[in-house]
Design a protein around this motif. Structure first.
Motif, PDB file in Angstrom:
ATOM      1  N   THR A 253     -50.339   5.332  33.359  1.00 27.59           N
ATOM      2  CA  THR A 253     -51.414   6.234  33.137  1.00 27.59           C
ATOM      3  C   THR A 253     -51.780   7.728  32.057  1.00 27.59           C
ATOM      4  O   THR A 253     -52.888   7.138  31.565  1.00 27.59           O
ATOM      5  N   GLN A 254     -50.658   7.875  32.097  1.00 26.10           N
ATOM      6  CA  GLN A 254     -50.304   9.165  31.202  1.00 26.10           C
ATOM      7  C   GLN A 254     -50.470   8.730  29.405  1.00 26.10           C
ATOM      8  O   GLN A 254     -51.690   9.013  28.659  1.00 26.10           O
ATOM      9  N   PHE A 255     -50.168   7.469  28.857  1.00 22.04           N
ATOM     10  CA  PHE A 255     -50.169   6.631  28.112  1.00 22.04           C
ATOM     11  C   PHE A 255     -51.715   6.596  27.738  1.00 22.04           C
ATOM     12  O   PHE A 255     -52.334   5.848  27.076  1.00 22.04           O
ATOM     13  N   GLU A 256     -52.273   5.670  29.155  1.00 20.45           N
ATOM     14  CA  GLU A 256     -53.519   5.246  28.806  1.00 20.45           C
ATOM     15  C   GLU A 256     -54.775   6.363  28.175  1.00 20.45           C
ATOM     16  O   GLU A 256     -56.054   6.400  27.597  1.00 20.45           O
ATOM     17  N   ASN A 257     -54.451   7.081  29.464  1.00 20.67           N
ATOM     18  CA  ASN A 257     -55.572   8.506  29.053  1.00 20.67           C
ATOM     19  C   ASN A 257     -54.995   9.340  27.573  1.00 20.67           C
ATOM     20  O   ASN A 257     -55.861   9.182  27.375  1.00 20.67           O
ATOM     21  N   LEU A 258     -53.876   8.827  26.629  1.00 25.22           N
ATOM     22  CA  LEU A 258     -53.696   9.504  25.682  1.00 25.22           C
ATOM     23  C   LEU A 258     -54.813   8.242  24.745  1.00 25.22           C
ATOM     24  O   LEU A 258     -55.482   8.553  24.003  1.00 25.22           O
ATOM     25  N   ALA A 259     -55.053   7.230  25.102  1.00 26.09           N
ATOM     26  CA  ALA A 259     -55.605   6.264  23.753  1.00 26.09           C
ATOM     27  C   ALA A 259     -56.681   6.018  24.513  1.00 26.09           C
ATOM     28  O   ALA A 259     -57.509   5.751  23.202  1.00 26.09           O
ATOM     29  N   ASN A 260     -57.216   6.917  25.926  1.00 27.35           N
ATOM     30  CA  ASN A 260     -58.418   6.652  25.833  1.00 27.35           C
ATOM     31  C   ASN A 260     -58.929   7.823  25.449  1.00 27.35           C
ATOM     32  O   ASN A 260     -60.125   7.605  24.370  1.00 27.35           O
ATOM     33  N   CYS A 261     -58.448   8.860  24.905  1.00 23.16           N
ATOM     34  CA  CYS A 261     -58.957  10.145  24.111  1.00 23.16           C
ATOM     35  C   CYS A 261     -57.248  11.817  24.567  1.00 23.16           C
ATOM     36  O   CYS A 261     -57.298  12.156  25.894  1.00 23.16           O
ATOM     37  N   PRO A 262     -57.992  11.693  23.159  1.00 25.10           N
ATOM     38  CA  PRO A 262     -56.869  12.595  23.084  1.00 25.10           C
ATOM     39  C   PRO A 262     -56.554  13.995  23.448  1.00 25.10           C
ATOM     40  O   PRO A 262     -55.619  14.722  24.196  1.00 25.10           O
ATOM     41  N   PHE A 263     -57.874  14.064  23.151  1.00 22.80           N
ATOM     42  CA  PHE A 263     -58.485  15.931  24.108  1.00 22.80           C
ATOM     43  C   PHE A 263     -57.459  15.635  25.358  1.00 22.80           C
ATOM     44  O   PHE A 263     -57.630  16.636  25.948  1.00 22.80           O
ATOM     45  N   GLY A 264     -58.246  14.376  26.347  1.00 19.03           N
ATOM     46  CA  GLY A 264     -58.194  14.361  27.536  1.00 19.03           C
ATOM     47  C   GLY A 264     -56.730  15.185  27.823  1.00 19.03           C
ATOM     48  O   GLY A 264     -56.535  15.250  29.072  1.00 19.03           O
ATOM     49  N   TYR A 265     -56.627  13.786  27.124  1.00 19.65           N
ATOM     50  CA  TYR A 265     -54.481  14.220  27.650  1.00 19.65           C
ATOM     51  C   TYR A 265     -53.946  15.524  27.710  1.00 19.65           C
ATOM     52  O   TYR A 265     -53.254  16.021  28.046  1.00 19.65           O
ATOM     53  N   PHE A 266     -54.126  15.854  26.297  1.00 17.94           N
ATOM     54  CA  PHE A 266     -53.844  17.768  26.045  1.00 17.94           C
ATOM     55  C   PHE A 266     -54.618  18.572  26.424  1.00 17.94           C
ATOM     56  O   PHE A 266     -53.433  19.038  27.596  1.00 17.94           O
ATOM     57  N   LEU A 267     -55.447  17.873  27.752  1.00 20.34           N
ATOM     58  CA  LEU A 267     -56.573  18.580  28.343  1.00 20.34           C
ATOM     59  C   LEU A 267     -55.335  18.762  29.950  1.00 20.34           C
ATOM     60  O   LEU A 267     -55.569  20.042  30.468  1.00 20.34           O
ATOM     61  N   ARG A 268     -55.404  17.921  30.201  1.00 24.43           N
ATOM     62  CA  ARG A 268     -54.701  17.040  31.469  1.00 24.43           C
ATOM     63  C   ARG A 268     -52.868  17.571  31.564  1.00 24.43           C
ATOM     64  O   ARG A 268     -52.348  17.981  32.220  1.00 24.43           O
TER      65      ARG A 268
END
Length: 1004
Positions: free
Chosen positions: A697-712
């Motif tokens: 899930t973490q990597f899929e969030n990173l691939a979906n939107c790096p900025f969203g990954y950064f926030l979360r």
């Protein structure tokens, strides 16, 4: 002095010591008139204001006492009417008004009509169905009036009409003089009583006349000689002089009020020398908001709506909390609103959210105790690990949870529990009153008056009905008495600006008069009464007032008010409707005032518009005429008086400077820290840091939107998880999916247990489902039994798809809910798993550690071959046969394949295990039982993909996605300035620092 005051002064000189009673509609207006008399240095003695009802009650007092008759309050009469309507509904006597009753508004609509009929002297026996346009309507009104009369008699109650009728049977006392304003507004029964009582010693007080305007006075008196030019408002051609008045306009109602305050400031007018009369009660909250923000002391003749006081907001929100099944989100809002008096309110509100209560009164204390125990366990663990500062912090939090529990316990001790759906209405009233008294914040004298009004109203309501009611009905009755309640009604006070409506303004005398709200909506349209149409009123009784005459009455009332003013008069109207976005015209009476002012009876609206100054707006006419800091700022900036010296602004306000800098960089083409760039940090890279684990899930969030990954995952920002009460929904998608996963896993473990397998059985599946559904019901109560049954049946129907999928499956299930990286206990409970994360070697030789839970591992098509499946309980949207990785947004199947092989080998289950396929299974109605299998022939690509994506983390280039479709269900849209961030990301996508992000596009 105006004519009324002069006449009153003459009477006080002529009848110095004789008792004199001044009749008025309210005692407040009477006292205002006497105060105005005193300000004119006129002495008066033995003169007091009285209302007709006060006189009638005093006159009827001997009979009332002899017959032990009770005078009910307004609240009691409202509840009496409600009981009558409930009785009629139960007896199928309510057809015409049934819809209004269903909307809980019939009592408020019908009560004024019943009261008016009674005060006109009409009884039920005098009404005839033929007088109504609809006989059914007539019959229902006759029935209501009949039951009203019967219940008053059986209860030995006397409403106002009864009191007047009793008073008319008594002998009059002719000792005092009765001073009666000629336009005293009286009902037919009141008028009959006043004439009966005052026949021998009545003195009619004339007022300033309004010439050339048809209007019949309540009491006839010779017309006095006009003394004000405004008496000729409707006869401008014969006016001997022009009035001194000012006509202004403003850009909306808000600026109209600001214009009043600017005028007071510019002319240096003391607040207690001015009165603001408004044409609509809509101005009250507006005036209150503006004056409160500037700490301007004001008095309101009609009071202010309850919702504009802290105790009022608290009480209404408290009732809403009960209405919506004690939803914790509403209590959280109440705690953080500033209207609730709590120690450490923010901390208590945060812990309330952490308790994960959702709704239902019964969950608050257990969930709070559970949170308390959980925090103490964490504190013990922190102590054992040697992290004493964190342990101390947790102990402090535990103390706050104890305080929260005490708060909740006290609130629930006040409010009775409707366990069977019914509640004692008096206990509910007292409980809400006690809770408001204990916790409502009092920050001003107005708040104190509002609290007193709430307590009095709830006490009155508790006495009005002493029985038990369904909770919904009890809360509805509370709304009836509280929603229209006004608090802090006050006469004019020294040092205060006085605000009044037209009905109460005539006896208020101050040197400066503002009349606001005179746009084309004044004097109104004369809409029909929804209960009694005018044609019905004419048929029923000739003295019933006709609503089509109301606009003319209001116009006359304003003209009479203006003619009685002495001193400065300012008339204004909002020339623009800021809500509707359109220009508005002045009222017709403003045109009359303009004609009188310029002595031109033929002047038209264009002449009026040309004579007016520029509408007052958000800017002050000059910097020295501002009333607020905001006005000064806008005026000096937008009128170019400060030469737009932005350096001065940014020097004073560093946050504005930072915001302007961020805006400038985001608008450019370079990729900057304001777009998501951060300094590289090896501790963030799972390939370097041995303490970091990565989930699919973490990597899929990173691939979906790096900025969203950064926030979360970097800043660790989490959106609040509040269970919101929805009367039509029980389970949200996440909870529903978790429940279905539990049902699938429990059933498959029973039927494919290696030690004691059981044959597949549909009834076993349904029994397991019933048990887990009921367990979920206990932890998360449904809003109603009907909603629960609907969703329960929906869940059971969905299991039909799961059953068909299992029957047609080509592979045999082997292991379920297999964890890796969550500790030994969870691995032991699952029967298969690894306590530590699984290590995956990437294409460049670097390693990452991954963790997760595999829903299902099946035996494959040959020995040592396996298939890995993940249950999806939603729709198949976004899943395609050919799109294997979707640029890194679907990699779970590949990571879980690596993990499954490692688990099977390291646990000794199969040292030669190999996953031949991995994918997603949709065993629900939405998914229609579809499977999306991903063969493992090209598994090396996932290793390259992971390296490519993790380069984003390593380089600190957390840009926002350039595809707005990916933002639909994002929790952080409000944080990342959606949709501007996506638009700007698209313009910067080709920046060389974003190579890693662009590289993901190669993996479809």
């Amino acid at each position: 002095m105006n004519i009324l005051l002069k006449t009153l002064a003459q009477i006080c000189r002529t009848h110095k010591i004789q008792e004199k009673l001044l009749l008025c509609n309210t005692l407040s207006t009477g006292h205002q008139l006497l105060e105005s008399l005193s300000k004119e240095n006129v002495p008066w003695l033995n003169l007091r204001p009285v209302t007709p009802l006060e006189l009638a009650t005093e006159q009827a007092k001997p009979i009332l006492l002899t017959k032990n008759i009770t005078i009910p309050t307004e609240g009691q009469l409202l509840f009496l009417l409600e009981e009558i309507l409930q009785q009629m509904r139960a007896n199928s006597q309510l057809q015409y008004f049934a819809e209004l009753h269903n909307q809980n508004s019939l009592t408020r609509v019908l009560y004024p009509t019943i009261k008016e009929l009674r005060l006109t002297g009409i009884t039920a026996s005098q009404l005839n169905e033929s007088s109504f346009v609809d006989p059914c309507k007539g019959q229902e009104i006759i029935t209501v009036l009949t039951l009203w009369e019967e219940k008053l008699s059986s209860l030995n109650w006397a409403d106002a009409a009864t009191i007047y009728n009793i008073a008319l049977q008594t002998k009059t006392n002719s000792s005092p003089y009765y001073l009666i304003p000629e336009d005293l507004d009286l009902s037919p029964l009141e008028l009959t009583f006043v004439k009966h009582l005052t026949a021998h010693k009545q003195i009619i007080l004339p007022q300033d006349p309004v010439l050339n305007h048809a209007h019949s006075h309540t009491f006839t008196t010779p017309q006095p000689t006009p003394q004000s030019p405004l008496s000729w408002l409707f006869d401008p051609q014969n006016s001997p002089q022009t009035p001194e008045l000012t006509i202004l306009r403003a850009y909306g109602q808000t600026n109209e009020i600001r214009q009043v305050l600017r005028h007071l400031q510019q002319e240096n007018i003391p607040l207690d020398n001015a009165v603001v009369c408004h044409s609509s009660t809509k101005y009250i909250p507006l005036i209150l908001t503006i004056t409160a923000s500037q700490n301007i002391p004001v008095t309101f003749a009609e009071g202010i709506p309850l919702g504009f006081t802290r105790p009022g907001r608290f009480t209404l929100q408290l009732i809403r909390w009960i209405e919506e099944r004690y939803t914790s989100l509403i209590l959280h809002q109440l705690m953080t609103s500033g209207d609730m008096r709590l120690t450490s309110a923010t901390t208590q509100a945060r812990l309330l959210r952490q308790a994960n209560i959702g709704w239902e009164r019964s969950r608050y204390i257990p969930c709070t105790e559970s949170l308390h125990q959980s925090i103490l366990q964490k504190a013990t663990a922190a102590t054992n690990e040697g992290n004493e500062p964190y342990a101390q912090y947790l102990h402090q939090q535990a103390e706050h949870v104890s305080t929260l529990k005490q708060t909740l316990t006290q609130i629930f001790s006040h409010i009775p529990d409707a366990t069977d759906g019914n509640v004692s209405f008096p206990e509910l009233c007292r409980g809400i009153s006690q809770t408001t008294s204990t916790y409502a914040r009092i920050s001003s004298p107005t708040d104190g008056l509002a609290l007193a009004a709430i307590q009095d109203t709830l006490t009155e309501a508790a006495h009005a009905f002493s029985g038990t009611l369904p909770l919904r009905e009890a809360l509805r009755r509370l709304h009836q008495v509280l929603d229209t309640l006004h608090a802090a009604a006050s006469p004019p006070k020294p040092g205060h600006l006085h605000i009044t409506g037209l009905n109460q303004a005539v006896f208020t005398h101050r040197p400066v008069t503002f009349m606001v709200g005179l746009d084309a909506n004044f004097p109104g349209s004369g809409l029909q009464d929804p209960v009694l149409l005018d044609q019905e009123r004419e048929q029923i009784h000739p003295e019933l007032s006709l609503l089509t005459h109301e606009p003319a009455k209001r116009q006359y009332r304003l003209a009479r008010y203006l003619s009685s003013r002495r001193g400065q008069i300012i008339l204004s109207y909002p020339s623009y409707d800021t809500v509707e976005g359109r220009h508005t015209s002045p009222a017709a009476i403003l045109l009359q005032a303009h004609r009188l002012q310029i002595n031109n009876p033929t002047a038209d609206y264009s002449a009026l518009q040309e004579s007016l100054t520029t509408p007052a707006g958000f800017l002050a006419p000059s910097p020295d005429q501002f009333t607020t800091l905001e006005e000064w700022w806008l005026t000096t900036t937008l009128k170019n008086l400060s030469a737009h010296n932005i350096n001065t602004v940014t020097a004073c306000y560093p946050h504005i400077a930072s915001g302007l800098e961020a805006h400038q960089h985001r608008a450019g083409t370079d990729f900057t820290p304001y777009d998501g760039r951060v300094d590289p940090d090896l501790d963030r890279d799972p390939r370097i840091s041995q303490t970091l684990t990565l989930s699919a899930t973490q990597f899929e969030n990173l691939a979906n939107c790096p900025f969203g990954y950064f926030l979360r995952y970097v800043l660790r920002i989490q959106p609040p998880e509040d269970a919101q009460y929805d009367p039509g929904t029980w389970l949200d998608p996440l909870t529903r999916g978790s429940l279905l996963h539990d049902i699938y896993c429990t059933y498959l473990r029973q039927t494919h247990n290696l030690d004691n397998p059981q044959p597949p059985n549909k009834q076993t599946l349904l029994s397991i489902a019933e048990e887990l559904i009921n367990q979920t019901k206990q932890t998360l109560p449904p809003p109603s039994d009907m909603v629960f049954e609907h969703e329960r049946e929906e869940l059971l129907r969905g299991l039909e798809v799961f059953w068909r999928v299992e029957e047609s499956a080509q592979t045999k299930p082997a292991f379920f809910e297999v964890p890796f990286g969550f500790g030994q206990q969870e691995a032991d409970e699952a029967g298969l798993g690894l306590s530590e994360p699984v290590t995956v070697t990437l294409s460049d030789g670097k390693e990452i550690r991954i963790r997760g839970r595999i829903d299902r591992i099946d035996y494959g098509t040959a020995e040592n071959l396996y298939q890995v499946w993940d249950f999806k309980t939603g729709s198949t949207y976004g899943y395609e046969e050919q799109a294997v990785f979707k640029q890194g947004r679907q990699i779970q199947h590949a990571l879980y394949a690596f993990a499954a092989e490692a688990i099977l080998k390291q646990s000794g289950t199969d040292h030669n295990a190999k996953v031949e396929a991995s994918g997603y299974l949709f065993p629900t109605d939405k998914g229609e039982g579809q499977r999306f299998a991903r063969l493992q022939a090209n598994r090396h690509q996932i290793l390259e993909l992971l390296s490519q994506g993790l380069d984003i983390v390593a380089t600190g280039t957390f840009c926002a996605t350039d595809d707005q479709n990916r933002c639909t269900f994002c929790d952080f849209k409000i944080v990342c300035r959606y949709p501007q961030a996506s638009t700007q990301a698209k313009e910067k996508k080709e920046h060389p620092d974003l190579d890693a992000w662009r590289g993901l596009e190669d993996y479809e």
